[in-house]
Design an enzyme around this catalytic site. Structure first.
Site, PDB file in Angstrom:
ATOM      1  N   SER A 191       0.803  -1.225   0.000  1.00 14.95           N
ATOM      2  CA  SER A 191       0.000   0.000   0.000  1.00 14.95           C
ATOM      3  C   SER A 191       0.836   1.275   0.000  1.00 14.95           C
ATOM      4  O   SER A 191       0.337   2.337  -0.353  1.00 14.95           O
ATOM      5  CB  SER A 191      -0.969  -0.002   1.183  1.00 14.95           C
ATOM      6  N   HIS A 219      -5.346  -3.876  -2.667  1.00 13.57           N
ATOM      7  CA  HIS A 219      -4.901  -3.048  -3.793  1.00 13.57           C
ATOM      8  C   HIS A 219      -4.691  -3.841  -5.078  1.00 13.57           C
ATOM      9  O   HIS A 219      -4.070  -3.334  -6.014  1.00 13.57           O
ATOM     10  CB  HIS A 219      -3.620  -2.296  -3.416  1.00 13.57           C
ATOM     11  N   LYS A 250     -12.120   0.131  -1.812  1.00 15.00           N
ATOM     12  CA  LYS A 250     -11.122   0.731  -2.711  1.00 15.00           C
ATOM     13  C   LYS A 250     -11.644   0.662  -4.149  1.00 15.00           C
ATOM     14  O   LYS A 250     -12.453   1.511  -4.526  1.00 15.00           O
ATOM     15  CB  LYS A 250      -9.768   0.069  -2.486  1.00 15.00           C
TER      16      LYS A 250
HETATM   17  C1  LIG Z   1      -3.541  -3.429   2.401  1.00  7.45           C
HETATM   18  C2  LIG Z   1      -4.736  -2.952   3.172  1.00  7.45           C
HETATM   19  N1  LIG Z   1      -5.412  -3.834   3.917  1.00  7.45           N
HETATM   20  C3  LIG Z   1      -6.500  -3.463   4.632  1.00  7.45           C
HETATM   21  C4  LIG Z   1      -6.947  -2.156   4.627  1.00  7.45           C
HETATM   22  C5  LIG Z   1      -8.134  -1.786   5.454  1.00  7.45           C
HETATM   23  O1  LIG Z   1      -9.259  -1.728   4.674  1.00  7.45           O
HETATM   24  P1  LIG Z   1     -10.548  -0.840   5.027  1.00  7.45           P
HETATM   25  O2  LIG Z   1     -10.202   0.573   4.675  1.00  7.45           O
HETATM   26  O3  LIG Z   1     -11.611  -1.432   4.201  1.00  7.45           O
HETATM   27  O4  LIG Z   1     -10.789  -0.983   6.496  1.00  7.45           O
HETATM   28  C6  LIG Z   1      -6.280  -1.209   3.861  1.00  7.45           C
HETATM   29  C7  LIG Z   1      -6.763   0.196   3.845  1.00  7.45           C
HETATM   30  O5  LIG Z   1      -6.070   1.138   3.642  1.00  7.45           O
HETATM   31  C8  LIG Z   1      -5.139  -1.606   3.111  1.00  7.45           C
HETATM   32  O6  LIG Z   1      -4.453  -0.723   2.371  1.00  7.45           O
END
Ligand SMILES: Cc1ncc(COP(=O)(O)O)c(C=O)c1O
Length: 403
Positions: A191, A219, A250
């Site tokens: 991320s 992602h 996302k």
């Molecule tokens: C790799 C990753 N996993 C999990 C999440 C968490 O997801 P959510 O925003 O749906 O809580 C994010 C959010 O930024 C993320 O980038």
């Protein structure tokens, strides 16, 4: 009114954070929590009264506001209202939840799927449900905070391997007792850096050392693979991942998280994971929006092509100007700045020229690796991307990041 005045560690932590925020604001370097007052056509937003190109969005395929998805959400409100009667296990399950989970299972080439109220909650609850004291969990050093928190909450032995370093992972696996439960876990696309995990090697290692494999596809859905179904499609390794985690916030323009896996594992999570049992069901509009979005991705493959072209243009253009975009191969494009101050200054220049980007600074990234974390989507026009790059390039020269 009672005012809390104790000078304890909590108060000191709050003061330290407040001081940091005040300093940033005094330098005009505070870019967080800015409200968007209007979302305009394509990838434009109105912020502080100005229309800006949005280069910090996770809506990789530009699906926010898609008419089919909006319509599905509205119909769900008309049919079910805005909330549910509680948690899924008791009175909260609606047919739209079952439909959504079936859609996800099909999209992810899995037997079954289960949804939760956020991606964060999904990682937290699933890792800590499956792993426990005496087990071993192996996590990439750059994994998302929700994975790290899930690992810590599980109470399992927590081993972190160097980023995408399969030799290090193998050493750690080798040194774990052979007869304990093991799980290897990583982001599919990282991320902060935009690079892709070495899935083929990781799958081999999990087989060799009898470990479960969990991959966070936050992602990669809508981003990897010709059909946008994610990392298994990208590597042509369908069925290789035991636990496919994703978010609905996302590429999918809703909110929530999910696990796609075999029937037994999903049934276990429905009866054992605390975020499913003790937290409210997804609101019907959000479930219906997510359900429709997966279908739109399959019906409109041109969006993935567009995203790939735009990604190529953006990374190629920034690199051509001399920026270090690290190892990214995807729509998340880090623009390395070095010190935190430089990343703030570059952000300020960009935003003052109507390019909405955000900085990532310590402690989210190591010292000296502060960056802009720019994203590009299928909804950007090539001419807009060109303009954004001009702005970032001019600012980069002014600040001495590039020559
Ligand atoms: C790799 C990753 N996993 C999990 C999440 C968490 O997801 P959510 O925003 O749906 O809580 C994010 C959010 O930024 C993320 O980038």
């Amino acid at each position: 009114m009672d005012v809390h005045t104790t000078d304890d560690t909590v108060t000191r932590r709050m003061k330290a954070m407040a001081d940091r925020v005040s300093k940033m604001k005094a330098h005009d370097f505070y870019f967080y929590n800015q409200p968007v007052t209007e979302i305009l056509d394509g990838m434009k937003v109105r912020v502080n009264g100005r229309v800006m190109g949005m280069y910090a969005s996770y809506s990789y395929l530009g699906l926010v506001g898609h008419p089919r998805i909006n319509e599905a959400a509205k119909k769900a409100i008309d049919k079910y209202g805005t909330g549910t009667n509680g948690v899924r296990t008791l009175a909260g399950t609606l047919t739209i939840h079952d439909e959504l989970e079936e859609t996800i299972a099909n999209f992810k080439h899995a037997e079954a799927a289960v949804t939760y109220s956020s991606g964060y909650a999904t990682n937290l609850t699933v890792v800590s449900t499956l792993m426990g004291r005496g087990d071993y969990v192996f996590s990439d050093k750059l994994n998302h905070a929700s994975i790290v928190d899930g690992c810590l909450m599980s109470g399992a032995e927590f081993r972190r391997f160097r980023h995408n370093d399969m030799v290090h992972l193998e050493n750690l696996l080798k040194n774990a007792p052979p007869d304990v439960a093991k799980m290897v876990i990583a982001d599919s696309v990282f991320s902060m850096d935009g690079d892709i995990i070495d899935l083929p090697k990781m799958v081999d290692l999990c087989k060799k050392y009898n470990a479960w494999l969990m991959i966070d596809e936050a992602h990669s859905v809508g981003v990897l693979g010709e059909k946008g179904t994610g990392i298994e499609e990208h590597f042509n390794l369908y069925g290789a991942i035991d636990i496919k985690m994703g978010t609905l916030s996302k590429t999918i323009p809703s909110v929530g998280g999910y696990i796609a896996a075999n029937k037994e594992l999903v049934a276990y999570l429905r009866h054992a994971s605390r975020a499913y049992i003790f937290s409210a069901a997804l609101p019907p509009a959000q479930a219906a929006a997510a359900n429709e979005a997966f279908k739109v991705i399959l019906d409109e493959p041109w969006r993935i092509e567009r995203l790939n072209q735009n990604t190529k243009q953006f990374i190629g253009g920034l690199k051509g100007m001399g920026f270090d975009t690290m190892l990214t191969e995807t729509a998340i494009v880090p623009v390395l700045c070095g010190e935190d101050e430089t990343a703030f200054a570059l952000t300020s220049e960009a935003q003052h020229n109507d390019v909405f980007v955000l900085p990532v600074v310590t402690p989210a990234v190591p010292e000296g690796q502060a960056r802009l974390r720019a994203t590009v989507t299928a909804a950007h026009e090539p001419s807009e991307i060109e303009r954004a790059m001009d702005v970032i390039g001019e600012a980069g020269k002014k600040l001495g990041i590039i020559k």
